[in-house]
Design a protein around this motif. Structure first.
Motif: not given
Ligand SMILES: [Zn+2]
Length: 532
Positions: A66-67, A212-213, A218-219, A429-431
């Motif tokens: 989804w992201h 990739d994002d 760093g995930i 945010s996925i950060n």
């Protein structure tokens, strides 16, 4: 062998190392420590010039495909402040667009707009193609007239189970007619079920874009909630194309479909599935999380305790099926009433605590639930950024009695319950650095001070959420989530802001700079997969 030297390596419990030896062929850390470290003459020596190295981050609740879909979509509305602005963004996207068929848009939130958009608002810009726009969180959509027509939704329709269709109020010139706003699964699926499915190629592109994002932040591992994407993940895994480890949790409603994974099939690289997702309640933003005291505002003139999407009997049956087939249950529970029902059902089915049932969100708890959660082996997956987002309206929504144990991240840990850290991306945010910052500072946007300061985590606790905690959720804590001998070499090398002497700041002592930290390199199983 690769020798990292001149580093500041987080080895856990406040210990900082300076060197680390990695075997890139087996993908493991062979040793680490303080001082000069071993002589390394045969391999690669990397002077990382005082940079920090942390274990790779592990997001324990994300929607990776989804992201990726959102990243690739030109229909990202980017949170307009007004309906007018939303219309302008739609107009920008449709101008010169010669594609046909359905349009799916993303990222609006009426809590931060002048009002909730309606079908007429979309019709003014796009009257001839079916359009639906997902509110952030995906519990609400607004559809245009064409979409309602294609989905055969007319004004005389009744509210579906587990859903609600908004209508114009008495006194409005369209009183009683649908506004185009459809709520919760029952409402949303009236439209989404008639949208033609994406092609397998599109699904794969979305998955890879999302992963990739993740890598850029760093995930190195994700626990991703996915519907009908297993075949695509499996094909990507077989072709060796998944860049990071993916622990997939499909929806229980898809069990039995051809597109459904086997529990713990270990034949795939970077891919496994042992959890099955069940939704128990809605969300706080939409007053549908199931709580034990009523919301401050009435619903249709009555007290509102939120919605429970599975009654106890149904839930026991579902959990029994999940358990019998060897999977682990993973339940969406936001309110204390939902957590109570989830625990009742786990106790009734006698799901082994060794299965570590996953409770997603756990935003409103009660002290009497904590012991039961620990006894049942529950592993909550938390979203620290929700505290900050929800702080804008939470006090206007809930009665004070529910604030005794709310977003209780510290309380959970103090009660011996291991939790995973997560973004719920693309909802937040996925950060992970933002997530850690929010877990440490819990900024109440109304007062700019911490929201319930006693629940603020330390740097170490926040980092543990996104490393050892999430590894525990996915039952890989014996070889992932730490920088230690024998552990998988999943690593992030960080560029931390410099102090006045030009030396990178001591990150654990200066967590206020977390949002300014940049990723320099990301290593997965001993291989550098991303480098700035
Ligand atoms: Zn989610």
């Amino acid at each position: 062998m690769i020798l990292f030297k001149n580093a500041r390596i987080w080895m856990g419990k406040g210990r900082i190392g300076s060197w680390m030896l990695v075997d890139q062929y087996v993908g493991k850390i062979m040793g680490c420590g303080v001082g000069e470290g071993p002589e390394e003459t045969t391999g690669d020596v990397r002077d990382v010039k005082g940079r920090w190295i942390l274990p790779g981050f592990h997001d324990s609740h994300i929607h990776a495909s989804w992201h990726g879909k959102l990243l690739r979509s030109k229909w990202n509305l980017k949170f307009p402040k007004t309906v007018k602005e939303l219309q302008l963004r739609l107009k920008d996207a449709i101008d010169g667009d010669d594609s046909k068929g359905w349009i799916e848009g993303f990222n609006w939130d009426h809590e931060f707009m002048d009002r909730i958009p309606t079908k007429e608002d979309i019709d003014e810009v796009i009257p001839d193609r079916p359009v639906f726009l997902n509110r952030v969180g995906f519990h609400i959509i607004v559809a245009n007239s064409k979409a309602l027509e294609v989905a055969n939704i007319t004004n005389d329709i009744e509210d579906p189970d587990n859903g609600h269709l908004d209508r114009y109020p008495v006194g409005h010139n369209l009183a009683g007619q649908l506004t185009g706003v459809l709520r919760e699964d029952g409402g949303v699926q009236l439209v989404t079920d008639v949208v033609p499915p994406e092609s397998s190629e599109e699904k794969k592109k979305n998955i890879l874009a999302g992963l990739d994002d993740c890598l850029k932040y760093g995930i190195t591992s994700v626990h991703s909630i996915e519907r009908k994407h297993w075949n695509e993940y499996a094909e990507l895994a077989r072709d060796g194309l998944l860049p990071i480890a993916c622990y997939i949790a499909p929806w229980y409603t898809d069990m039995g479909s051809a597109n459904f994974p086997k529990s713990l099939d270990e034949s795939y690289k970077n891919l496994s599935c042992d959890c099955i997702k069940v939704f128990l309640d809605g969300a706080l933003g939409t007053n549908t999380a199931a709580i034990s005291k009523p919301y401050l505002s009435l619903l249709d003139g009555k007290e509102n305790y939120g919605v429970v999407l599975q009654n106890r009997e149904q839930l026991v049956k579902i959990l029994q099926m999940i358990d019998d087939k060897g999977y682990r249950p993973e339940m969406h529970v936001i309110g204390d009433r939902a957590v109570d029902i989830a625990l009742d059902s786990l106790e009734k089915v006698k799901v082994s605590p060794n299965k570590r049932p996953v409770f997603v969100h756990c935003q409103i708890l009660r002290h009497d639930l904590l012991n039961r959660m620990r006894t049942c082996g529950v592993t909550p997956t938390l979203q620290p950024s929700f505290v900050v987002t929800d702080s804008v309206w939470i006090r206007d929504k809930l009665p004070p009695a529910l604030f005794e144990c709310i977003y209780p991240w510290k309380t959970l840990m103090d009660n011996g319950i291991v939790c995973g850290g997560s973004s719920d991306g693309p909802v937040e945010s996925i950060n992970p650095m933002h997530g850690m910052f929010d877990a440490i500072f819990r900024t109440d946007q109304k007062s700019n001070s911490p929201f319930i300061p006693s629940e603020c985590l330390t740097f170490e606790e926040a980092l543990n959420l996104y490393t050892t905690g999430s590894a525990y959720v996915d039952k890989v804590e014996t070889f992932k989530g730490k920088i230690a001998e024998g552990f998988q070499a999943d690593l992030v090398v960080l560029d931390v802001p410099l102090d006045s002497d030009g030396v990178p700041l001591n990150l654990p002592e200066n967590p206020q700079v977390l949002k300014d930290v940049k990723i320099s390199e990301v290593w997965v199983a001993g291989k550098c997969m991303y480098k700035v």
